[in-house]
Design an enzyme around this catalytic site. Structure first.
Site, PDB file in Angstrom:
ATOM      1  N   CYS A 185       0.531  -0.957  -0.185  1.00  0.00           N
ATOM      2  CA  CYS A 185       0.246   0.002  -0.075  1.00  0.00           C
ATOM      3  C   CYS A 185       0.819   1.203   0.075  1.00  0.00           C
ATOM      4  O   CYS A 185       0.530   2.321  -0.146  1.00  0.00           O
ATOM      5  CB  CYS A 185      -1.016  -0.385   1.389  1.00  0.00           C
ATOM      6  SG  CYS A 185      -2.007  -1.881   1.243  1.00  0.00           S
ATOM      7  N   HIS A 314      -3.118   7.401   6.105  1.00  0.00           N
ATOM      8  CA  HIS A 314      -3.876   6.065   5.495  1.00  0.00           C
ATOM      9  C   HIS A 314      -4.787   5.726   6.129  1.00  0.00           C
ATOM     10  O   HIS A 314      -5.205   4.700   5.257  1.00  0.00           O
ATOM     11  CB  HIS A 314      -1.953   5.107   5.879  1.00  0.00           C
ATOM     12  CG  HIS A 314      -1.869   4.183   5.082  1.00  0.00           C
ATOM     13  ND1 HIS A 314      -2.002   4.431   4.045  1.00  0.00           N
ATOM     14  CD2 HIS A 314      -2.286   2.804   5.636  1.00  0.00           C
ATOM     15  CE1 HIS A 314      -2.403   2.825   3.748  1.00  0.00           C
ATOM     16  NE2 HIS A 314      -2.305   1.807   4.404  1.00  0.00           N
ATOM     17  N   GLU A 325      -1.239   4.206  13.689  1.00  0.00           N
ATOM     18  CA  GLU A 325      -1.528   5.969  13.165  1.00  0.00           C
ATOM     19  C   GLU A 325      -1.548   6.299  14.152  1.00  0.00           C
ATOM     20  O   GLU A 325      -0.718   7.899  13.697  1.00  0.00           O
ATOM     21  CB  GLU A 325      -2.080   5.663  11.676  1.00  0.00           C
ATOM     22  CG  GLU A 325      -1.345   6.689  11.014  1.00  0.00           C
ATOM     23  CD  GLU A 325      -2.004   7.041   9.366  1.00  0.00           C
ATOM     24  OE1 GLU A 325      -2.346   7.869   9.229  1.00  0.00           O
ATOM     25  OE2 GLU A 325      -2.530   5.829   9.513  1.00  0.00           O
ATOM     26  N   LYS A 343     -10.127   7.222   2.673  1.00  0.00           N
ATOM     27  CA  LYS A 343      -9.935   5.946   1.933  1.00  0.00           C
ATOM     28  C   LYS A 343     -12.142   5.376   1.968  1.00  0.00           C
ATOM     29  O   LYS A 343     -12.613   4.660   1.308  1.00  0.00           O
ATOM     30  CB  LYS A 343      -9.784   5.065   2.533  1.00  0.00           C
ATOM     31  CG  LYS A 343      -8.408   4.632   2.133  1.00  0.00           C
ATOM     32  CD  LYS A 343      -7.572   3.501   3.344  1.00  0.00           C
ATOM     33  CE  LYS A 343      -6.105   3.291   1.917  1.00  0.00           C
ATOM     34  NZ  LYS A 343      -5.206   5.160   2.800  1.00  0.00           N
ATOM     35  N   HIS A 348      -9.630   1.573  -0.632  1.00  0.00           N
ATOM     36  CA  HIS A 348      -8.186   1.592  -0.240  1.00  0.00           C
ATOM     37  C   HIS A 348      -7.771   0.735  -1.962  1.00  0.00           C
ATOM     38  O   HIS A 348      -8.277   0.029  -2.093  1.00  0.00           O
ATOM     39  CB  HIS A 348      -8.130   0.485   1.228  1.00  0.00           C
ATOM     40  CG  HIS A 348      -6.554   0.306   1.102  1.00  0.00           C
ATOM     41  ND1 HIS A 348      -4.855   0.387   0.586  1.00  0.00           N
ATOM     42  CD2 HIS A 348      -6.025  -0.030   2.377  1.00  0.00           C
ATOM     43  CE1 HIS A 348      -4.411   0.602   1.039  1.00  0.00           C
ATOM     44  NE2 HIS A 348      -4.740   0.180   2.024  1.00  0.00           N
ATOM     45  N   PHE A 406       1.426  -3.327   4.062  1.00  0.00           N
ATOM     46  CA  PHE A 406       1.258  -4.509   4.207  1.00  0.00           C
ATOM     47  C   PHE A 406       2.975  -4.718   4.594  1.00  0.00           C
ATOM     48  O   PHE A 406       3.271  -5.108   3.991  1.00  0.00           O
ATOM     49  CB  PHE A 406       0.594  -5.272   3.559  1.00  0.00           C
ATOM     50  CG  PHE A 406       0.098  -6.399   4.251  1.00  0.00           C
ATOM     51  CD1 PHE A 406      -0.985  -6.481   4.675  1.00  0.00           C
ATOM     52  CD2 PHE A 406       0.638  -7.709   3.816  1.00  0.00           C
ATOM     53  CE1 PHE A 406      -1.409  -7.451   5.468  1.00  0.00           C
ATOM     54  CE2 PHE A 406       0.051  -8.371   4.504  1.00  0.00           C
ATOM     55  CZ  PHE A 406      -1.113  -8.768   5.436  1.00  0.00           C
TER      56      PHE A 406
END
Length: 419
Positions: A185, A314, A325, A343, A348, A406
């Site tokens: 990602c 993110h 995060e 998102k 995503h 990831f």
């Protein structure tokens, strides 16, 4: 990496010359091009829909079934026909790239780059994670028992990760260095840093960067098997969040040195990259790798945390990632800088998430708009960052955009208002 005419490289260092974004575009489930994206952000109109994706012949064998989730699907890809000289690249991912290239007069600006610098002096660097996976799914279903794959299946031009960079380079007539970053990602955020390094080292004079990721059954069933898909439109940082909504999209940007670009929409002020080295799929609980990426971006930009006007998170809407995060952001910025995840607008985008959210960040700068997170009614108190749940009009000089992959491959970008 595929090189151009290496013998012609002029390796004069440009380490201290500022780099600017001279053009960009993004195509997602909320529409084609940056005007559609900005309109959706302003109107708080999301593009997630109940999942009905998948050709019937690929969803009716074995125990496969349609997954109860929401996705961000770009409409019209099935009807796109690539020109004859690019026909061997035909797959959903490259059709999406082709559609995206035709927005916002991007092709004309890319042609200007080729003319101004020379076809071998412009890099092509892209991020993807799925590439042409759907084409491979079709090919393996089409093979008869233990028979060969269909002759129509071109691995190198579709499934191979390099496919999208090769396709874009061919479509734009560019022969400079080109390659693909595939770090899940964070892929299409890292392309900005990769291009900047080539430019500053004197290998190229400009770059076309971006990312493309398209829907396929592998990601839908894969994330479903991990129990990470939300049965409703995703709710980043919400106390009742249940997982991600997968989307697809394509985004592109042009990078040039400030003294050579005829226009500058924003500056690429800084970037930071790191690896969690914590776990193959989970981030460090306190986001230590994320902190390293953000601090690195601030240091490269020569900025203090309080100079950032907005943070594009993110924000995947998974339980562990949002907490990590949120803690990482709070460790650096406290609760003094507004932040949000976008998102819930388009999903995503996996390998294309970084470029789509860079586009959001660039629009935030140019239009003084910090978009509030969609679908989140009550913020999780375990996430200590300042989370916007409604749009905020505010002037800003710098924005920071996070993309965390990831397995802990992280990248943070800092963009500055046009010089």
């Amino acid at each position: 990496m595929r090189g151009g005419r290496i013998a012609s490289l002029r390796t004069v260092s440009h380490e201290r010359q500022p780099i600017v974004v001279s053009d960009f575009t993004a195509t997602t489930a909320v529409g084609l091009g940056k005007a559609a994206l900005l309109d959706a952000l302003r109107a708080r109109r999301g593009g997630l829909r109940s999942c009905e994706f998948g050709p019937p012949e690929l969803t009716q064998f074995g125990r496969m079934h349609r997954i109860e989730t929401y996705i961000g699907e770009v409409e019209g890809l099935a009807g796109i026909e690539l020109p004859a000289h690019l026909a061997s690249f035909d797959c959903r991912n490259n059709r999406l790239a082709w559609l995206g290239l035709h927005q916002d007069d991007f092709l004309a600006e890319a042609a200007r780059l080729r003319k101004q610098y020379g076809e071998d002096r412009v890099a092509v660097i892209f991020g993807t994670s799925t590439s042409g996976m759907l084409q491979a799914e079709w090919a393996y279903h089409a093979r008869a028992g233990e028979g060969p794959l269909p002759r129509e299946f071109h691995y190198a031009n579709t499934l191979n990760c390099y496919s999208v960079a090769s396709f874009v380079a061919a479509a734009l007539g560019l022969s400079g260095p080109s390659y693909v970053v595939s770090t899940a990602c964070s892929s299409s955020a890292k392309v900005f840093a990769a291009a900047a390094r080539l430019m500053q080292a004197g290998v190229v004079d400009a770059a076309v960067v971006g990312g493309v990721d398209s829907l396929c059954l592998t990601t839908l069933y894969g994330f479903g098997s991990l129990s990470l898909l939300s049965p409703a439109p995703c709710r980043p940082f919400a106390v009742d969040r249940t997982g991600i909504s997968i989307g697809e999209g394509a985004g592109f940007a042009l990078l040039e040195f400030a003294d050579k670009a005829p226009k500058a929409l924003a500056s690429l002020a800084g970037w930071g990259e790191s690896s969690d080295a914590h776990h193959m799929s989970s981030p460090h609980p306190d986001g230590l790798g994320a902190q390293m990426a953000m601090r690195g971006a601030l240091e490269r930009a020569g900025l203090k945390p309080e100079q950032i006007g907005y943070i594009n998170l993110h924000g995947t809407a998974t339980p562990a990632n949002d907490v990590a995060e949120g803690r990482a952001v709070a460790a650096i910025f406290g609760d003094a800088v507004p932040s949000s995840s976008t998102k819930a607008w388009f999903g995503h985008l996996l390998g294309a998430a970084g470029i789509a959210e860079a586009a959001v960040s660039l629009l935030a700068l140019s239009d003084d708009l910090a978009p509030g997170t969609l679908n989140t009614a009550q913020k999780d108190p375990a996430c200590p960052n300042w989370l916007l749940t409604d749009n905020l009009g505010t002037q800003m000089k710098y924005v920071l955009s996070n993309s965390f992959g990831f397995g802990g491959s992280n990248c943070s970008l800092v963009f500055g208002r046009a010089p």
